[in-house]
Design an enzyme around this catalytic site. Structure first.
Site, short mmCIF file in Angstrom:
data_model
loop_
_atom_site.label_atom_id
_atom_site.label_comp_id
_atom_site.label_asym_id
_atom_site.label_seq_id
_atom_site.Cartn_x
_atom_site.Cartn_y
_atom_site.Cartn_z
N ASN A 7 13.31 -11.81 -2.86
CA ASN A 7 12.06 -11.71 -2.10
C ASN A 7 11.02 -12.47 -2.90
O ASN A 7 10.54 -12.00 -3.93
CB ASN A 7 11.66 -10.24 -1.92
CG ASN A 7 10.48 -10.08 -0.98
OD1 ASN A 7 9.73 -11.01 -0.72
ND2 ASN A 7 10.30 -8.87 -0.48
N LYS A 14 11.14 -10.87 -6.67
CA LYS A 14 11.87 -9.61 -6.65
C LYS A 14 13.34 -9.90 -6.33
O LYS A 14 13.64 -10.81 -5.55
CB LYS A 14 11.27 -8.66 -5.62
CG LYS A 14 9.85 -8.23 -5.89
CD LYS A 14 9.34 -7.31 -4.80
CE LYS A 14 7.89 -6.90 -5.04
NZ LYS A 14 7.36 -6.04 -3.96
N ARG A 87 14.80 -13.49 1.67
CA ARG A 87 13.82 -13.04 2.67
C ARG A 87 12.93 -14.24 3.00
O ARG A 87 12.29 -14.81 2.13
CB ARG A 87 12.96 -11.91 2.13
CG ARG A 87 11.92 -11.46 3.16
CD ARG A 87 10.84 -10.59 2.58
NE ARG A 87 9.86 -10.26 3.61
CZ ARG A 87 8.56 -10.30 3.44
NH1 ARG A 87 8.05 -10.68 2.29
NH2 ARG A 87 7.74 -9.99 4.42
N LEU A 205 3.51 0.76 8.42
CA LEU A 205 2.14 0.87 7.91
C LEU A 205 2.17 0.70 6.40
O LEU A 205 2.41 1.65 5.65
CB LEU A 205 1.54 2.22 8.30
CG LEU A 205 1.57 2.57 9.79
CD1 LEU A 205 0.95 3.95 10.03
CD2 LEU A 205 0.87 1.50 10.63
N GLY A 206 1.96 -0.52 5.95
CA GLY A 206 1.97 -0.80 4.52
C GLY A 206 0.58 -0.65 3.93
O GLY A 206 -0.42 -0.54 4.64
N GLY A 208 -0.75 -3.02 2.41
CA GLY A 208 -1.33 -4.34 2.65
C GLY A 208 -1.28 -4.69 4.12
O GLY A 208 -2.24 -4.50 4.86
N ILE A 281 -6.35 2.33 2.28
CA ILE A 281 -6.77 3.44 3.14
C ILE A 281 -6.63 4.78 2.43
O ILE A 281 -7.35 5.74 2.74
CB ILE A 281 -5.98 3.44 4.48
CG1 ILE A 281 -6.62 4.38 5.51
CG2 ILE A 281 -4.51 3.78 4.24
CD1 ILE A 281 -8.02 4.00 5.92
N ARG A 282 -5.75 4.86 1.44
CA ARG A 282 -5.61 6.12 0.69
C ARG A 282 -6.87 6.44 -0.10
O ARG A 282 -7.29 7.60 -0.20
CB ARG A 282 -4.39 6.03 -0.25
CG ARG A 282 -3.06 5.99 0.49
CD ARG A 282 -1.90 5.65 -0.42
NE ARG A 282 -2.00 4.27 -0.92
CZ ARG A 282 -1.07 3.69 -1.67
NH1 ARG A 282 0.02 4.36 -2.00
NH2 ARG A 282 -1.21 2.44 -2.08
N GLU A 381 14.00 -3.18 2.85
CA GLU A 381 14.19 -4.55 3.32
C GLU A 381 15.28 -5.28 2.56
O GLU A 381 16.01 -6.10 3.13
CB GLU A 381 12.87 -5.31 3.23
CG GLU A 381 11.83 -4.82 4.24
CD GLU A 381 10.51 -5.55 4.11
OE1 GLU A 381 10.20 -6.36 5.01
OE2 GLU A 381 9.79 -5.30 3.14
#
Length: 413
Positions: A7, A14, A87, A205-206, A208, A281-282, A381
């Site tokens: 990736n 990765k 990927r 929902l990542g 990013g 968002i956290r 993934e």
């Protein structure tokens, strides 16, 4: 067969080595600070099955050098790949399923670089390095856009002149397909339903990027992302859906500086732009009780997801499940609860206690009387890519991507 999955990021690589058919993970890691020298040295965080993680320092001026170091680490552990999987973010309309990447296929993929100028070139550079260093190893590209090749033309077509659409390849492609496909298949297996009769909405929902995917009878029929990953949901720093006239207004106010507008829409908007503080968002949820801006940001973020979820439940008809996955989808119970609130008309009812008590995945957080199940499934993934590489090479199926022609001109011409 040992499949080594890559990736490739702009400054990272990765990787994961997975054995088939057992799907056992043999090794994994990440090369960081690939490229020009930075304040800290380039390094690889590497681990093999049953061993503690190691940190390996090496000069890695490019992804080819990082690949060489990874292969040496694997060899030192007595491990060798039999195939390589990549990927690949964008396959355009040309690559609609996994493809063996020989020199001809790589050349065709290079012709799509303008569709993903930030993501595809590093992956292509890595493919060239793999070919040069290990020409005997087969390479397979797995495309994030491929799962969405089944989106019907009325859903992927933009209402602009046909001549422009054809000339520049302007259409919805959809993204996060590898993740959506993986969790959909896992959900069908979990519910003991045949994939060909399984309908769902997958919510990737990542922390990013983020997107929803409408799946009917196991096939993608729509995705909230479009020609690029900028369309759709409110994301960490991406604006998602906006009026196109707003982009024209920004171009005017910024004196036609396209890069400045791109910077605003891709890197300064979304959760970060709304909150003025954080793109995660956290962080915003933690301040929502006491901070009005955080509350407004949370409301906008979850409302956009809920709006699309309702629309996609209507699109798929009798949905079997709604799936939440990736960092926020898997870990943030409050987002799942806010998104599902008020969707009882679609047969969707979350159990607040189950939802807050999630510890092990996969799990079902729907209320007992909910007609539609609400599943939380961890995405993987790398495993999804490895599976597709293994199946492609095992079946030795003909490359149906071969011979396809997809002519388009960059918008700048």
């Amino acid at each position: 067969m040992n499949v080594l999955v890559f990736n490739c990021g702009s400054s990272s690589l990765k990787y994961r080595l997975i054995a088939f058919p057992s799907e056992a993970e043999m090794a994994a890691g990440e090369a960081q600070r690939v490229g020009p020298a930075t304040a800290e040295p380039a390094r690889i965080y590497h681990r093999t099955a049953g061993c503690e993680q190691q940190v390996h320092y090496a000069d890695m001026p490019n992804h080819g050098a990082a690949f060489k170091e990874v292969m040496q680490l694997l060899k030192a552990a007595g491990l060798e790949p039999d195939a390589l999987g990549h990927r690949t973010v964008h396959g355009g309309a040309l690559f609609t399923q996994p493809a063996r990447m020989d020199q001809e296929a790589i050349k065709r993929l290079e012709g799509l670089n303008d569709l993903a100028p930030l993501h595809n070139p590093p992956t292509l550079n890595l493919m060239h390095s793999c070919t040069q260093q290990y020409p005997e190893l087969p390479q397979v590209a797995v495309f994030d856009t491929a799962f969405h090749a089944t989106i019907p033309d009325y859903a992927y077509t933009y209402a602009i002149p046909e001549k422009l659409r054809s000339r520049h390849g302007l259409r919805k492609y959809g993204f996060h397909g590898t993740s959506h496909q993986f969790v959909v298949e896992e959900a069908a297996r979990m519910m003991e339903r045949p994939l060909a009769g399984f309908s769902t909405v997958s919510c990737h929902l990542g922390s990013g990027g983020a997107s929803l995917c409408a799946v009917k009878n196991g096939r993608s029929v729509d995705n909230t992302m479009g020609y690029s990953p900028l369309q759709g949901l409110i994301m960490s720093t991406r604006c998602g859906d906006i009026d196109p006239a707003l982009t024209l207004s920004l171009l005017t106010s910024m004196h036609g500086k396209e890069e400045a507008v791109e910077q605003v829409l891709n890197r300064q908007s979304g959760v970060l732009g709304l909150s003025g503080g954080s793109g995660d968002i956290r962080d915003i949820l933690a301040d929502a009780e006491t901070d009005e801006s955080a509350r407004d940001t949370t409301s906008a973020y979850t409302w956009r997801i809920r709006k699309y979820l309702g629309a996609y439940l209507a699109v798929v008809g009798q949905a079997d499940a709604v799936i939440f996955t990736d960092t926020v989808g898997e870990q943030v119970a409050a987002v799942r609860e806010m998104v599902c609130r008020g969707l009882g008309c679609f047969g969707l009812k979350i159990d607040p206690e189950k939802n807050r008590a999630v510890s092990a995945l996969p799990c079902d957080v729907a209320a007992t009387d909910s007609r539609v199940r609400i599943l939380v499934i961890q995405t993987n993934e790398e495993l999804a890519i490895a599976r597709q590489v293994y199946q492609t090479l095992l079946q030795k199926r003909p490359d149906t991507n071969a011979g396809k022609e997809f002519h388009h001109e960059p918008l700048s011409t």
